[in-house]
Write a protein that holds these residues in place. Structure first.
Motif, PDB file in Angstrom:
ATOM      1  N   ALA A 238       0.836  -1.205   0.000  1.00  0.00           N
ATOM      2  CA  ALA A 238       0.000   0.000   0.000  1.00  0.00           C
ATOM      3  C   ALA A 238       0.867   1.249   0.000  1.00  0.00           C
ATOM      4  O   ALA A 238       0.596   2.219  -0.725  1.00  0.00           O
ATOM      5  N   MET A 239       1.952   1.205   0.784  1.00  0.00           N
ATOM      6  CA  MET A 239       2.825   2.367   0.879  1.00  0.00           C
ATOM      7  C   MET A 239       3.494   2.653  -0.463  1.00  0.00           C
ATOM      8  O   MET A 239       3.464   3.786  -0.961  1.00  0.00           O
ATOM      9  N   PHE A 240       4.079   1.614  -1.065  1.00  0.00           N
ATOM     10  CA  PHE A 240       4.778   1.851  -2.330  1.00  0.00           C
ATOM     11  C   PHE A 240       3.803   2.153  -3.472  1.00  0.00           C
ATOM     12  O   PHE A 240       4.144   2.890  -4.394  1.00  0.00           O
ATOM     13  N   SER A 241       2.603   1.593  -3.401  1.00  0.00           N
ATOM     14  CA  SER A 241       1.604   1.962  -4.413  1.00  0.00           C
ATOM     15  C   SER A 241       1.301   3.447  -4.319  1.00  0.00           C
ATOM     16  O   SER A 241       1.215   4.141  -5.338  1.00  0.00           O
ATOM     17  N   SER A 242       1.167   3.950  -3.099  1.00  0.00           N
ATOM     18  CA  SER A 242       0.909   5.390  -2.928  1.00  0.00           C
ATOM     19  C   SER A 242       2.045   6.215  -3.514  1.00  0.00           C
ATOM     20  O   SER A 242       1.803   7.223  -4.180  1.00  0.00           O
ATOM     21  N   LEU A 243       3.274   5.784  -3.243  1.00  0.00           N
ATOM     22  CA  LEU A 243       4.424   6.549  -3.736  1.00  0.00           C
ATOM     23  C   LEU A 243       4.513   6.492  -5.261  1.00  0.00           C
ATOM     24  O   LEU A 243       4.750   7.502  -5.924  1.00  0.00           O
ATOM     25  N   ALA A 244       4.300   5.290  -5.818  1.00  0.00           N
ATOM     26  CA  ALA A 244       4.402   5.153  -7.280  1.00  0.00           C
ATOM     27  C   ALA A 244       3.262   5.913  -7.969  1.00  0.00           C
ATOM     28  O   ALA A 244       3.457   6.526  -9.021  1.00  0.00           O
ATOM     29  N   LEU A 245       2.074   5.866  -7.357  1.00  0.00           N
ATOM     30  CA  LEU A 245       0.947   6.620  -7.928  1.00  0.00           C
ATOM     31  C   LEU A 245       1.221   8.121  -7.873  1.00  0.00           C
ATOM     32  O   LEU A 245       0.863   8.865  -8.781  1.00  0.00           O
ATOM     33  N   SER A 246       1.869   8.557  -6.796  1.00  0.00           N
ATOM     34  CA  SER A 246       2.236   9.973  -6.702  1.00  0.00           C
ATOM     35  C   SER A 246       3.250  10.332  -7.772  1.00  0.00           C
ATOM     36  O   SER A 246       3.112  11.335  -8.474  1.00  0.00           O
ATOM     37  N   TRP A 247       4.260   9.484  -7.901  1.00  0.00           N
ATOM     38  CA  TRP A 247       5.314   9.723  -8.908  1.00  0.00           C
ATOM     39  C   TRP A 247       4.722   9.835 -10.312  1.00  0.00           C
ATOM     40  O   TRP A 247       5.188  10.621 -11.139  1.00  0.00           O
ATOM     41  N   ASN A 248       3.672   9.041 -10.524  1.00  0.00           N
ATOM     42  CA  ASN A 248       3.042   8.972 -11.839  1.00  0.00           C
ATOM     43  C   ASN A 248       2.597  10.334 -12.377  1.00  0.00           C
ATOM     44  O   ASN A 248       2.648  10.577 -13.575  1.00  0.00           O
ATOM     45  N   ILE A 249       2.197  11.228 -11.491  1.00  0.00           N
ATOM     46  CA  ILE A 249       1.684  12.525 -11.943  1.00  0.00           C
ATOM     47  C   ILE A 249       2.797  13.303 -12.668  1.00  0.00           C
ATOM     48  O   ILE A 249       2.602  13.797 -13.771  1.00  0.00           O
ATOM     49  N   ILE A 250       3.966  13.395 -12.048  1.00  0.00           N
ATOM     50  CA  ILE A 250       5.046  14.149 -12.684  1.00  0.00           C
ATOM     51  C   ILE A 250       5.829  13.271 -13.673  1.00  0.00           C
ATOM     52  O   ILE A 250       6.136  13.678 -14.782  1.00  0.00           O
ATOM     53  N   GLY A 251       6.110  12.037 -13.287  1.00  0.00           N
ATOM     54  CA  GLY A 251       6.942  11.177 -14.131  1.00  0.00           C
ATOM     55  C   GLY A 251       6.166  10.537 -15.265  1.00  0.00           C
ATOM     56  O   GLY A 251       6.657  10.416 -16.381  1.00  0.00           O
ATOM     57  N   GLY A 252       4.937  10.133 -14.989  1.00  0.00           N
ATOM     58  CA  GLY A 252       4.141   9.425 -15.989  1.00  0.00           C
ATOM     59  C   GLY A 252       3.403  10.369 -16.921  1.00  0.00           C
ATOM     60  O   GLY A 252       3.569  10.310 -18.127  1.00  0.00           O
ATOM     61  N   TYR A 253       2.586  11.270 -16.343  1.00  0.00           N
ATOM     62  CA  TYR A 253       1.805  12.149 -17.207  1.00  0.00           C
ATOM     63  C   TYR A 253       2.668  13.233 -17.846  1.00  0.00           C
ATOM     64  O   TYR A 253       2.630  13.433 -19.052  1.00  0.00           O
ATOM     65  N   ALA A 254       3.445  13.952 -17.002  1.00  0.00           N
ATOM     66  CA  ALA A 254       4.201  15.093 -17.538  1.00  0.00           C
ATOM     67  C   ALA A 254       5.504  14.653 -18.198  1.00  0.00           C
ATOM     68  O   ALA A 254       6.124  15.422 -18.916  1.00  0.00           O
ATOM     69  N   GLY A 255       5.937  13.408 -17.939  1.00  0.00           N
ATOM     70  CA  GLY A 255       7.173  12.926 -18.556  1.00  0.00           C
ATOM     71  C   GLY A 255       8.430  13.539 -17.961  1.00  0.00           C
ATOM     72  O   GLY A 255       9.470  13.569 -18.603  1.00  0.00           O
ATOM     73  N   TYR A 256       8.328  14.040 -16.750  1.00  0.00           N
ATOM     74  CA  TYR A 256       9.503  14.552 -16.038  1.00  0.00           C
ATOM     75  C   TYR A 256       9.907  13.534 -14.974  1.00  0.00           C
ATOM     76  O   TYR A 256       9.285  13.459 -13.927  1.00  0.00           O
ATOM     77  N   PRO A 257      10.943  12.716 -15.251  1.00  0.00           N
ATOM     78  CA  PRO A 257      11.287  11.621 -14.344  1.00  0.00           C
ATOM     79  C   PRO A 257      11.899  12.127 -13.048  1.00  0.00           C
ATOM     80  O   PRO A 257      13.118  12.203 -12.915  1.00  0.00           O
ATOM     81  N   SER A 258      11.039  12.464 -12.104  1.00  0.00           N
ATOM     82  CA  SER A 258      11.530  12.997 -10.832  1.00  0.00           C
ATOM     83  C   SER A 258      12.188  11.902 -10.010  1.00  0.00           C
ATOM     84  O   SER A 258      11.700  10.783  -9.934  1.00  0.00           O
ATOM     85  N   LEU A 259      13.327  12.232  -9.411  1.00  0.00           N
ATOM     86  CA  LEU A 259      13.975  11.310  -8.473  1.00  0.00           C
ATOM     87  C   LEU A 259      14.014  11.948  -7.091  1.00  0.00           C
ATOM     88  O   LEU A 259      14.940  11.739  -6.313  1.00  0.00           O
ATOM     89  N   ALA A 260      12.981  12.746  -6.806  1.00  0.00           N
ATOM     90  CA  ALA A 260      12.963  13.458  -5.527  1.00  0.00           C
ATOM     91  C   ALA A 260      12.081  12.761  -4.489  1.00  0.00           C
ATOM     92  O   ALA A 260      11.976  13.226  -3.361  1.00  0.00           O
ATOM     93  N   THR A 261      11.471  11.631  -4.866  1.00  0.00           N
ATOM     94  CA  THR A 261      10.525  10.971  -3.956  1.00  0.00           C
ATOM     95  C   THR A 261      11.070  10.835  -2.526  1.00  0.00           C
ATOM     96  O   THR A 261      10.412  11.225  -1.564  1.00  0.00           O
ATOM     97  N   ALA A 262      12.296  10.305  -2.416  1.00  0.00           N
ATOM     98  CA  ALA A 262      12.846  10.062  -1.082  1.00  0.00           C
ATOM     99  C   ALA A 262      13.028  11.364  -0.303  1.00  0.00           C
ATOM    100  O   ALA A 262      12.920  11.381   0.930  1.00  0.00           O
ATOM    101  N   ALA A 263      13.305  12.458  -1.015  1.00  0.00           N
ATOM    102  CA  ALA A 263      13.469  13.739  -0.335  1.00  0.00           C
ATOM    103  C   ALA A 263      12.171  14.120   0.367  1.00  0.00           C
ATOM    104  O   ALA A 263      12.177  14.568   1.517  1.00  0.00           O
TER     105      ALA A 263
END
Ligand SMILES: Nc1ncnc2c1ncn2[C@@H]1O[C@H](COP(=O)(O)OP(=O)(O)O)[C@@H](O)[C@H]1O
Ligand SMILES: [Mg+2]
Lengths: 318, 252
Positions: free
Chosen positions: A35-60
């Motif tokens: 559940a935790m990683f799904s939340s993080l990956a779903l969050s990442w999806n907005i900037i990395g998936g839709y906008a195509g900006y591969p953010s590596l700031a998740t851990a920050a």
């Protein structure tokens, strides 16, 4: 009408939330991680998936959320309110950083965003008067019996998973999501059709970060102890991006499929090969790039499921 | 008297030492078609970039319906109705033709719902005649159809001024005739058009007025017949023989 993706999601959430009823502790723990990683990956999806900006700031942002949550709890704020504080702080900080960072494109953006992880870690380890520095912080833990605690945190993480899933649905059905897809495919042209690309990217970055902050704070409360190295891990940042791409970036269900596959493999298979963990992550990255550029979701799993479902309906009608 | 839509006041833009555009002043009226000609590198594209906020002018002013818009961003220009097509077409490659056009309606016209924008898109896809390809990805269109897509996308933005940067380049003569008719149809909607074009035939057929750039400077402005008889223009761009031939064609 419920779409196939939503049906799969609901079924999967049901499986996860009922684990305490029938499964052993370590399975419940794995469910929390899913559940935790799904939340993080779903969050990442907005900037990395839709906008195509591969953010590596998740851990920050996960780490920042952990620290805001932990520091406020240590200073007497209630657990629930500390989570709210963490969410708001990460929302504000990420919008400000987004304005700076999103001047960069492509690889430069990816590098800029990963630098945040190191930068935040340095701040957390040097600012000892507040963060406890390298010694970390102990957070008051819930004095309930262990299985209740596990069920509680499972429910909270699943709630976050549902929230981030709904955020994805909302964004993709909205002009924001359409604009982000335009930006991904041709940013100059997007600008020329009247999209305020800077604003759209900053909003996407902020949406991507905010609930990561909540996840961090909840995780901190669950584990009862945080320190700079554990909170700001480059590996975590990479993992989340890999999960989303493994499942299918830019789709709603993809990040859930990716995160679940990854966690199940990690918790159940790889625990026996701990030393190999990073090597396996590396191999997985290479495999995705070469063999699965569009993720598991494009392998036709959805289609097969849909056909089965239609068949069932037909059978029922008969 | 017809109303003024766009004014340029002593507009200039340099890149390092290169003066790409210098001291260009010019007025565009509602509904008129103006030809913009000049040799390669004379600053035509740069001028369009200055009008649409892509480049900030180094000096001078851009005035749109009386408002100073010199400092606008590209998305603001688009929302105001200062629209352009690119010399090199710029589609959203993986989106369908219809979605490409809908993007114009959704963001420049600020239409709120996606389904309304898609309906609007159909209208313009029909208008430029690519309705049969509405549901295929833009990347798989032929060049001629991609140019039509650019037009449809710009039209969906509800332009007040449409700047066409070499829309005919790379098209065969049949396709060019189609494009000409399309441009005339667009002009009849009351949209002011600035057309950049190397084919003098096209320019002579469409333009009510022509302006000529040379080394970033506006060296001539006038009616088509005035321009092809202007010694400076003949020297800088057309050449003696070609100008004579154009005159003869015009008289025929
Ligand atoms: N972005 C840019 N950076 C540097 N120089 C440029 C840029 N855009 C145009 N130029 C220069 O400005 C001059 C005019 O170019 P351009 O406007 O493209 O001419 P045209 O469209 O008339 O062929 C050329 O010398 C070109 O090299
Ligand atoms: Mg040009």
């Amino acid at each position: 009408m419920l779409k196939t993706a939503n049906i799969i999601f609901i079924l999967w959430v049901t499986v996860l939330i009922t684990t305490p009823l029938y499964a052993e502790n370590y399975i419940v723990r794995a469910a929390i991680m899913v559940a935790m990683f799904s939340s993080l990956a779903l969050s990442w999806n907005i900037i990395g998936g839709y906008a195509g900006y591969p953010s590596l700031a998740t851990a920050a942002f996960v780490g920042l959320g952990s620290y805001v949550g932990a520091v406020s709890q240590v200073n007497g704020v209630t657990m629930l309110f500390s989570w709210v504080l963490a969410t708001i702080s990460v929302g504000v900080v990420s919008s400000l950083l987004g304005v700076l960072l999103l001047r960069l494109r492509g690889h430069y953006f990816a590098i800029g965003s990963i630098v945040l992880v190191e930068l935040f870690r340095l701040i957390a380890s040097s600012w000892s008067s507040v963060t406890g520095g390298g010694n970390g912080l102990n957070i008051p833990i819930l004095r309930w019996d262990p299985s209740t605690v596990a069920s509680f945190f499972l429910s909270v993480m699943i709630l976050l998973m549902i929230l981030t899933y709904m955020m994805n649905i909302f964004v993709s059905n909205n002009r924001l999501g359409f604009g982000l897809k335009c930006i991904k495919q041709n940013e100059d042209a997007a600008n020329m059709v009247g999209i305020n690309t800077t604003l759209y990217k900053v909003i996407a970055f902020m949406l991507s970060a905010t609930l990561c902050g909540t996840v961090g704070a909840v995780y901190a409360s669950w584990s009862g102890y945080i320190d700079p190295t554990e909170s700001f891990q480059i590996v975590l940042t990479l993992k989340v991006a890999v999960m989303a791409m493994l499942g299918g970036a830019g789709t709603i269900l993809g990040p859930v499929i990716g995160a679940s596959t990854f966690v199940v493999l990690e918790e159940i298979v790889w625990v026996n090969f701990l030393d190999w963990n990073r090597a396996i992550l590396g191999i997985l990255i290479v495999m995705i790039i070469f063999f699965l550029p569009n993720g598991i979701i494009k392998l036709g799993i959805l289609r097969i499921f849909k056909e089965k479902l239609n068949q069932k309906f037909k059978d029922n009608i008969k | 008297m017809t109303s003024t839509v766009l004014e340029l006041h002593s507009l200039a833009r340099s890149f390092g030492g290169i003066k790409a555009v210098q001291d260009v002043s010019f007025t565009l009226r509602k509904g008129e078609i103006v030809g913009l000609i000049g040799p390669n590198g004379s600053g035509k594209t740069t001028l369009v970039n200055c009008i649409t906020g892509v480049h900030k002018p180094t000096a001078g002013k851009v005035v749109f319906y009386g408002e100073d818009v010199t400092k606008q961003k590209p998305h603001q220009a688009a929302q105001r109705g200062l629209c352009r097509t690119f010399q090199i077409v710029q589609p959203f490659p993986e989106m369908t033709v219809r979605e490409n056009v809908a993007a114009g309606a959704l963001f420049a016209q600020k239409i709120n719902s996606l389904s309304k924008a898609l309906d609007k898109a159909d209208e313009y896809v029909n208008f430029v005649g690519i309705h049969e390809m509405a549901d295929i990805p833009a990347a798989s269109l032929t060049l001629a159809n991609r140019k039509k897509l650019e037009l449809a996308k710009s039209l969906a933005m509800d332009p007040k001024v449409l700047m066409l940067d070499e829309v005919n380049a790379g098209l065969n003569s049949g396709e060019i005739i189609g494009a000409l008719n399309l441009i005339k149809k667009i002009s009849q909607k009351g949209i002011s058009i600035i057309i950049i074009e190397h084919l003098m035939k096209v320019i002579m057929t469409l333009s009510e007025r022509i302006i000529v750039l040379h080394n970033g400077e506006l060296i001539a402005e006038g009616l088509p017949t005035e321009i092809i008889n202007n010694p400076q223009v003949i020297k800088a761009y057309l050449g003696e023989k070609f100008a004579k031939r154009l005159m003869e064609e015009k008289n025929d």
